[in-house]
Design an enzyme around this catalytic site. Structure first.
Site, PDB file in Angstrom:
ATOM      1  N   GLU A   1      16.528  -7.711  84.856  1.00 47.26           N
ATOM      2  CA  GLU A   1      15.431  -8.628  84.503  1.00 47.26           C
ATOM      3  C   GLU A   1      15.441  -8.911  83.005  1.00 47.26           C
ATOM      4  O   GLU A   1      15.722  -7.994  82.225  1.00 47.26           O
ATOM      5  CB  GLU A   1      14.094  -7.993  84.899  1.00 47.26           C
ATOM      6  CG  GLU A   1      13.976  -7.845  86.408  1.00 47.26           C
ATOM      7  CD  GLU A   1      12.733  -7.080  86.830  1.00 47.26           C
ATOM      8  OE1 GLU A   1      11.842  -6.856  85.998  1.00 47.26           O
ATOM      9  OE2 GLU A   1      12.663  -6.714  88.005  1.00 47.26           O
TER      10      GLU A   1
ATOM     11  N   ARG B   1      11.990  -1.742  92.579  1.00 47.22           N
ATOM     12  CA  ARG B   1      12.822  -1.931  91.398  1.00 47.22           C
ATOM     13  C   ARG B   1      14.124  -2.583  91.840  1.00 47.22           C
ATOM     14  O   ARG B   1      14.661  -2.246  92.896  1.00 47.22           O
ATOM     15  CB  ARG B   1      13.142  -0.582  90.734  1.00 47.22           C
ATOM     16  CG  ARG B   1      11.993   0.017  89.945  1.00 47.22           C
ATOM     17  CD  ARG B   1      11.695  -0.804  88.693  1.00 47.22           C
ATOM     18  NE  ARG B   1      10.629  -0.229  87.880  1.00 47.22           N
ATOM     19  CZ  ARG B   1       9.353  -0.613  87.916  1.00 47.22           C
ATOM     20  NH1 ARG B   1       8.974  -1.571  88.736  1.00 47.22           N
ATOM     21  NH2 ARG B   1       8.458  -0.058  87.115  1.00 47.22           N
TER      22      ARG B   1
ATOM     23  N   HIS C   1       8.812 -10.700  88.679  1.00 48.80           N
ATOM     24  CA  HIS C   1       8.179  -9.374  88.541  1.00 48.80           C
ATOM     25  C   HIS C   1       6.676  -9.498  88.221  1.00 48.80           C
ATOM     26  O   HIS C   1       6.234  -9.132  87.133  1.00 48.80           O
ATOM     27  CB  HIS C   1       8.885  -8.538  87.455  1.00 48.80           C
ATOM     28  CG  HIS C   1       8.602  -7.071  87.572  1.00 48.80           C
ATOM     29  ND1 HIS C   1       9.489  -6.096  87.180  1.00 48.80           N
ATOM     30  CD2 HIS C   1       7.511  -6.398  88.032  1.00 48.80           C
ATOM     31  CE1 HIS C   1       8.963  -4.906  87.392  1.00 48.80           C
ATOM     32  NE2 HIS C   1       7.753  -5.061  87.906  1.00 48.80           N
TER      33      HIS C   1
END
Ligand code: 8YV
Length: 312
Positions: A260, A231, A278
Protein backbone atom coordinates in the site's frame (compact mmCIF):
# COMPACT_ATOMS: atom_id res chain seq x y z
CA UNK A 1 7.68 19.86 33.19
CA UNK A 2 5.51 18.01 30.69
CA UNK A 3 6.79 14.56 29.58
CA UNK A 4 8.33 14.53 26.08
CA UNK A 5 6.20 12.70 23.50
CA UNK A 6 7.35 11.74 20.01
CA UNK A 7 4.44 11.90 17.56
CA UNK A 8 5.11 9.40 14.74
CA UNK A 9 2.39 10.03 12.10
CA UNK A 10 -0.53 12.45 12.25
CA UNK A 11 -3.51 11.99 14.55
CA UNK A 12 -6.95 13.62 14.39
CA UNK A 13 -6.83 17.33 15.26
CA UNK A 14 -8.74 16.95 18.51
CA UNK A 15 -6.30 14.29 19.78
CA UNK A 16 -3.25 16.35 18.82
CA UNK A 17 -4.73 19.28 20.80
CA UNK A 18 -5.52 17.07 23.82
CA UNK A 19 -2.02 15.60 23.77
CA UNK A 20 -0.44 19.06 23.53
CA UNK A 21 -2.04 20.01 26.86
CA UNK A 22 -0.33 17.16 28.71
CA UNK A 23 2.83 16.47 26.76
CA UNK A 24 5.73 18.31 25.22
CA UNK A 25 5.18 16.97 21.70
CA UNK A 26 7.67 16.66 18.89
CA UNK A 27 5.92 16.30 15.49
CA UNK A 28 8.23 13.62 14.12
CA UNK A 29 6.01 13.33 11.01
CA UNK A 30 7.30 16.77 9.93
CA UNK A 31 10.97 15.94 10.53
CA UNK A 32 13.21 16.43 7.48
CA UNK A 33 16.11 14.43 8.94
CA UNK A 34 14.39 11.74 11.07
CA UNK A 35 17.51 9.63 11.75
CA UNK A 36 19.63 12.68 12.57
CA UNK A 37 16.96 14.03 14.89
CA UNK A 38 16.61 10.74 16.77
CA UNK A 39 20.37 10.34 17.12
CA UNK A 40 20.52 13.73 18.81
CA UNK A 41 17.25 13.85 20.79
CA UNK A 42 16.02 10.22 21.07
CA UNK A 43 16.95 10.03 24.75
CA UNK A 44 14.51 12.82 25.66
CA UNK A 45 11.33 10.86 24.92
CA UNK A 46 9.38 8.79 27.44
CA UNK A 47 6.24 8.40 25.31
CA UNK A 48 5.38 8.08 21.66
CA UNK A 49 2.31 7.79 19.47
CA UNK A 50 2.22 5.94 16.18
CA UNK A 51 -0.29 4.45 13.70
CA UNK A 52 -0.87 0.82 12.74
CA UNK A 53 0.24 1.59 9.19
CA UNK A 54 3.71 2.89 10.20
CA UNK A 55 4.32 1.19 13.56
CA UNK A 56 7.74 1.40 15.17
CA UNK A 57 10.68 -0.82 14.29
CA UNK A 58 13.73 -2.11 16.15
CA UNK A 59 16.02 0.67 14.86
CA UNK A 60 13.65 3.37 16.04
CA UNK A 61 13.21 1.77 19.46
CA UNK A 62 16.99 1.51 19.80
CA UNK A 63 17.17 5.28 19.25
CA UNK A 64 14.63 5.86 22.06
CA UNK A 65 16.47 4.47 25.11
CA UNK A 66 14.17 6.06 27.73
CA UNK A 67 10.87 5.20 26.10
CA UNK A 68 8.26 3.88 28.57
CA UNK A 69 5.05 3.83 26.56
CA UNK A 70 3.85 3.60 22.95
CA UNK A 71 0.24 4.41 22.04
CA UNK A 72 -0.74 3.20 18.57
CA UNK A 73 -3.73 4.30 16.47
CA UNK A 74 -5.14 1.04 15.08
CA UNK A 75 -5.62 -2.60 15.99
CA UNK A 76 -2.90 -4.07 13.76
CA UNK A 77 0.42 -4.74 15.46
CA UNK A 78 2.28 -6.19 12.47
CA UNK A 79 4.46 -3.07 12.13
CA UNK A 80 5.15 -2.75 15.88
CA UNK A 81 8.25 -4.43 17.29
CA UNK A 82 6.38 -5.96 20.23
CA UNK A 83 9.21 -8.35 21.09
CA UNK A 84 11.64 -5.52 21.82
CA UNK A 85 8.93 -3.56 23.66
CA UNK A 86 8.22 -6.60 25.84
CA UNK A 87 11.91 -7.21 26.53
CA UNK A 88 12.44 -3.58 27.54
CA UNK A 89 9.23 -3.34 29.58
CA UNK A 90 7.77 -0.67 27.30
CA UNK A 91 3.96 -0.51 27.58
CA UNK A 92 2.15 -0.67 24.23
CA UNK A 93 -1.43 0.60 23.87
CA UNK A 94 -3.52 -0.01 20.76
CA UNK A 95 -7.18 0.36 19.69
CA UNK A 96 -8.98 -2.98 19.38
CA UNK A 97 -12.76 -3.52 19.62
CA UNK A 98 -13.87 0.05 18.81
CA UNK A 99 -13.37 -0.64 15.09
CA UNK A 100 -14.94 -4.13 14.93
CA UNK A 101 -18.33 -2.94 13.65
CA UNK A 102 -17.05 -0.72 10.85
CA UNK A 103 -14.49 -3.26 9.67
CA UNK A 104 -17.17 -5.99 9.65
CA UNK A 105 -19.55 -3.64 7.81
CA UNK A 106 -16.85 -3.06 5.18
CA UNK A 107 -16.28 -6.80 4.81
CA UNK A 108 -19.97 -7.16 4.01
CA UNK A 109 -19.98 -4.15 1.69
CA UNK A 110 -17.13 -5.76 -0.27
CA UNK A 111 -18.80 -9.16 -0.23
CA UNK A 112 -22.10 -7.74 -1.51
CA UNK A 113 -20.35 -5.62 -4.11
CA UNK A 114 -18.15 -8.45 -5.38
CA UNK A 115 -21.12 -10.81 -5.74
CA UNK A 116 -23.81 -8.37 -6.94
CA UNK A 117 -21.35 -6.17 -8.86
CA UNK A 118 -22.65 -2.90 -7.41
CA UNK A 119 -19.56 -0.89 -8.44
CA UNK A 120 -19.25 -2.54 -11.86
CA UNK A 121 -22.98 -2.03 -12.59
CA UNK A 122 -22.67 1.61 -11.48
CA UNK A 123 -19.83 2.06 -13.98
CA UNK A 124 -22.01 0.40 -16.64
CA UNK A 125 -24.81 2.96 -16.03
CA UNK A 126 -22.37 5.90 -16.03
CA UNK A 127 -20.86 4.72 -19.32
CA UNK A 128 -24.35 5.02 -20.83
CA UNK A 129 -24.50 1.31 -21.65
CA UNK A 130 -27.91 0.49 -20.12
CA UNK A 131 -29.94 1.58 -23.18
CA UNK A 132 -27.92 -0.91 -25.26
CA UNK A 133 -29.09 -3.88 -23.16
CA UNK A 134 -29.48 -5.23 -19.63
CA UNK A 135 -26.60 -5.80 -17.20
CA UNK A 136 -25.50 -9.45 -16.98
CA UNK A 137 -26.84 -11.57 -14.10
CA UNK A 138 -24.81 -11.69 -10.90
CA UNK A 139 -24.40 -14.07 -7.93
CA UNK A 140 -26.84 -14.51 -5.03
CA UNK A 141 -25.52 -13.86 -1.52
CA UNK A 142 -28.36 -14.94 0.79
CA UNK A 143 -28.23 -18.52 1.96
CA UNK A 144 -24.65 -19.06 0.80
CA UNK A 145 -21.61 -20.45 2.68
CA UNK A 146 -19.32 -18.04 4.49
CA UNK A 147 -15.80 -19.17 5.43
CA UNK A 148 -13.98 -16.92 7.87
CA UNK A 149 -10.20 -17.04 8.21
CA UNK A 150 -9.49 -15.88 11.78
CA UNK A 151 -12.40 -15.99 14.23
CA UNK A 152 -11.08 -13.18 16.43
CA UNK A 153 -12.83 -9.99 17.51
CA UNK A 154 -13.54 -8.84 13.95
CA UNK A 155 -14.24 -12.33 12.55
CA UNK A 156 -16.95 -12.84 15.16
CA UNK A 157 -18.73 -9.61 14.19
CA UNK A 158 -18.54 -10.57 10.50
CA UNK A 159 -20.12 -13.93 11.41
CA UNK A 160 -22.89 -12.10 13.27
CA UNK A 161 -23.59 -9.87 10.26
CA UNK A 162 -24.18 -13.00 8.15
CA UNK A 163 -27.24 -14.00 10.21
CA UNK A 164 -29.30 -11.43 8.29
CA UNK A 165 -28.26 -13.15 5.06
CA UNK A 166 -29.13 -16.68 6.29
CA UNK A 167 -25.59 -17.82 5.61
CA UNK A 168 -23.91 -20.91 7.00
CA UNK A 169 -20.60 -20.09 8.70
CA UNK A 170 -17.43 -22.12 9.22
CA UNK A 171 -14.00 -20.88 10.19
CA UNK A 172 -10.29 -21.61 10.14
CA UNK A 173 -7.71 -20.54 12.67
CA UNK A 174 -4.85 -21.83 14.80
CA UNK A 175 -7.35 -23.60 17.07
CA UNK A 176 -11.10 -23.83 17.75
CA UNK A 177 -12.30 -20.77 19.67
CA UNK A 178 -14.06 -21.13 23.02
CA UNK A 179 -17.66 -19.97 22.99
CA UNK A 180 -17.93 -20.10 19.18
CA UNK A 181 -20.62 -22.41 17.81
CA UNK A 182 -19.67 -22.20 14.13
CA UNK A 183 -17.92 -25.22 12.63
CA UNK A 184 -14.13 -25.20 12.92
CA UNK A 185 -12.30 -26.34 9.80
CA UNK A 186 -8.69 -27.38 10.57
CA UNK A 187 -7.70 -27.24 6.89
CA UNK A 188 -7.72 -23.87 5.12
CA UNK A 189 -7.93 -25.59 1.71
CA UNK A 190 -10.99 -27.54 2.88
CA UNK A 191 -12.64 -24.34 4.15
CA UNK A 192 -11.91 -22.59 0.84
CA UNK A 193 -13.35 -25.43 -1.20
CA UNK A 194 -16.49 -25.52 1.02
CA UNK A 195 -17.03 -21.73 1.03
CA UNK A 196 -18.80 -19.53 -1.50
CA UNK A 197 -17.21 -16.51 0.21
CA UNK A 198 -13.86 -16.67 2.00
CA UNK A 199 -13.32 -13.65 4.25
CA UNK A 200 -9.85 -12.96 5.61
CA UNK A 201 -9.99 -11.46 9.12
CA UNK A 202 -6.77 -12.70 10.64
CA UNK A 203 -3.87 -10.57 11.90
CA UNK A 204 -0.90 -9.77 9.67
CA UNK A 205 2.82 -10.36 10.26
CA UNK A 206 5.21 -13.23 9.45
CA UNK A 207 3.00 -16.02 10.87
CA UNK A 208 0.18 -15.37 8.38
CA UNK A 209 2.24 -14.26 5.37
CA UNK A 210 0.77 -15.66 2.11
CA UNK A 211 -1.60 -17.92 4.07
CA UNK A 212 -4.01 -17.41 1.17
CA UNK A 213 -1.75 -19.17 -1.32
CA UNK A 214 -2.25 -20.23 -4.93
CA UNK A 215 -3.52 -23.61 -3.70
CA UNK A 216 -6.09 -21.99 -1.35
CA UNK A 217 -7.33 -19.89 -4.29
CA UNK A 218 -7.51 -23.01 -6.42
CA UNK A 219 -9.61 -24.67 -3.70
CA UNK A 220 -11.91 -21.62 -3.58
CA UNK A 221 -12.49 -22.19 -7.28
CA UNK A 222 -14.29 -20.44 -10.15
CA UNK A 223 -17.50 -19.97 -8.13
CA UNK A 224 -15.75 -18.58 -5.01
CA UNK A 225 -15.09 -15.04 -3.83
CA UNK A 226 -12.21 -13.78 -1.67
CA UNK A 227 -12.73 -10.81 0.67
CA UNK A 228 -9.74 -9.28 2.51
CA UNK A 229 -10.12 -6.66 5.23
CA UNK A 230 -7.09 -7.90 7.21
CA UNK A 231 -3.63 -7.26 5.77
CA UNK A 232 -2.42 -7.47 2.19
CA UNK A 233 0.48 -9.68 3.27
CA UNK A 234 -1.91 -12.51 4.24
CA UNK A 235 -2.66 -13.07 0.54
CA UNK A 236 -0.18 -14.08 -2.14
CA UNK A 237 -1.09 -11.06 -4.26
CA UNK A 238 0.60 -12.25 -7.46
CA UNK A 239 -1.35 -15.51 -7.24
CA UNK A 240 -4.57 -13.57 -6.60
CA UNK A 241 -4.03 -11.26 -9.59
CA UNK A 242 -3.45 -14.27 -11.81
CA UNK A 243 -6.52 -16.14 -10.43
CA UNK A 244 -8.73 -13.07 -11.01
CA UNK A 245 -7.32 -12.42 -14.49
CA UNK A 246 -7.87 -16.03 -15.58
CA UNK A 247 -11.25 -16.23 -13.77
CA UNK A 248 -10.02 -19.16 -11.70
CA UNK A 249 -11.92 -17.54 -8.83
CA UNK A 250 -15.22 -15.69 -9.32
CA UNK A 251 -14.15 -12.41 -7.77
CA UNK A 252 -12.65 -10.50 -4.86
CA UNK A 253 -13.24 -7.53 -2.59
CA UNK A 254 -10.04 -6.01 -1.26
CA UNK A 255 -9.46 -3.26 1.28
CA UNK A 256 -5.78 -4.09 1.79
CA UNK A 257 -2.77 -4.78 -0.42
CA UNK A 258 0.78 -6.05 -0.07
CA UNK A 259 2.48 -2.74 -0.91
CA UNK A 260 0.00 0.00 0.00
CA UNK A 261 -0.75 2.46 -1.45
CA UNK A 262 0.39 0.51 -4.53
CA UNK A 263 -2.38 -1.61 -6.08
CA UNK A 264 -1.39 -4.01 -8.88
CA UNK A 265 -2.37 -2.22 -12.09
CA UNK A 266 -3.56 -5.45 -13.68
CA UNK A 267 -6.56 -5.24 -11.33
CA UNK A 268 -7.73 -1.85 -12.64
CA UNK A 269 -9.17 -3.34 -15.83
CA UNK A 270 -11.04 -6.18 -14.08
CA UNK A 271 -14.73 -5.94 -13.21
CA UNK A 272 -14.59 -9.02 -10.96
CA UNK A 273 -12.67 -7.21 -8.22
CA UNK A 274 -13.68 -4.34 -5.93
CA UNK A 275 -10.79 -2.17 -4.74
CA UNK A 276 -10.83 0.02 -1.62
CA UNK A 277 -7.96 2.19 -0.32
CA UNK A 278 -7.67 0.62 3.19
CA UNK A 279 -10.72 2.39 4.63
CA UNK A 280 -12.47 -0.35 6.65
CA UNK A 281 -12.21 1.58 9.93
CA UNK A 282 -12.53 4.95 8.17
CA UNK A 283 -15.77 6.42 9.52
CA UNK A 284 -15.97 9.62 11.55
CA UNK A 285 -17.40 7.70 14.50
CA UNK A 286 -14.88 4.87 14.57
CA UNK A 287 -11.82 7.01 13.91
CA UNK A 288 -12.94 9.33 16.75
CA UNK A 289 -13.28 6.33 19.08
CA UNK A 290 -9.84 5.06 18.04
CA UNK A 291 -8.31 8.51 18.60
CA UNK A 292 -9.90 8.76 22.05
CA UNK A 293 -8.42 5.40 22.95
CA UNK A 294 -4.96 6.52 21.82
CA UNK A 295 -5.29 9.42 24.28
CA UNK A 296 -6.91 7.35 27.05
CA UNK A 297 -4.21 4.66 26.83
CA UNK A 298 -1.59 7.34 27.54
CA UNK A 299 -3.66 8.96 30.30
CA UNK A 300 -4.09 5.60 31.96
CA UNK A 301 -0.39 4.79 31.67
CA UNK A 302 0.70 8.01 33.34
CA UNK A 303 -2.00 7.65 36.04
CA UNK A 304 -1.69 3.93 36.84
CA UNK A 305 1.39 2.56 35.07
CA UNK A 306 -0.74 0.51 32.63
CA UNK A 307 -2.50 1.28 29.36
CA UNK A 308 -6.22 0.42 29.00
CA UNK A 309 -5.78 -1.86 25.98
CA UNK A 310 -2.39 -3.53 25.94
CA UNK A 311 -0.85 -5.16 22.86
CA UNK A 312 1.97 -6.84 24.85
C1 8YV B 1 -5.80 1.64 9.69
C2 8YV B 1 -6.01 -0.65 10.50
O1 8YV B 1 -4.53 1.19 9.82
O2 8YV B 1 -6.42 -0.56 12.80
C3 8YV B 1 -5.77 -1.06 11.89
O3 8YV B 1 -4.90 -1.93 12.11
O4 8YV B 1 -5.58 -1.30 9.60
C4 8YV B 1 -6.77 0.58 10.19
O5 8YV B 1 -7.60 0.95 11.19
C5 8YV B 1 -5.90 3.00 10.32
O6 8YV B 1 -5.68 3.86 9.28
C6 8YV B 1 -4.90 3.29 11.38
O7 8YV B 1 -3.64 3.65 10.84
Amino acid sequence: MKPRLLQHGRLPEKTEAQLAEQFDIHPFWAETDPAGYLAKHGGEFVAMTTRAAIGVDAAMLAALPNLRVISSFGVGTDKLDLETARARGIAVGYTPDVLNDCVADTAFALLMDAARQVSAADRFVRRGEWPKGPYPLTTRVSGKRLGIVGMGRIGRVIARRSIGFDMEVRYFGRKPQDGVDYGFEPSLEALASWADFLVVATSGGPSTRHLISASVLEALGPQGYLINIARGTVVDEAALVSALTDKRIAGAGLDVFEREPHVPEALFALDNVVLLPHVASGTHETRAAMADLVFDNLQSFFATGAVLKSAV
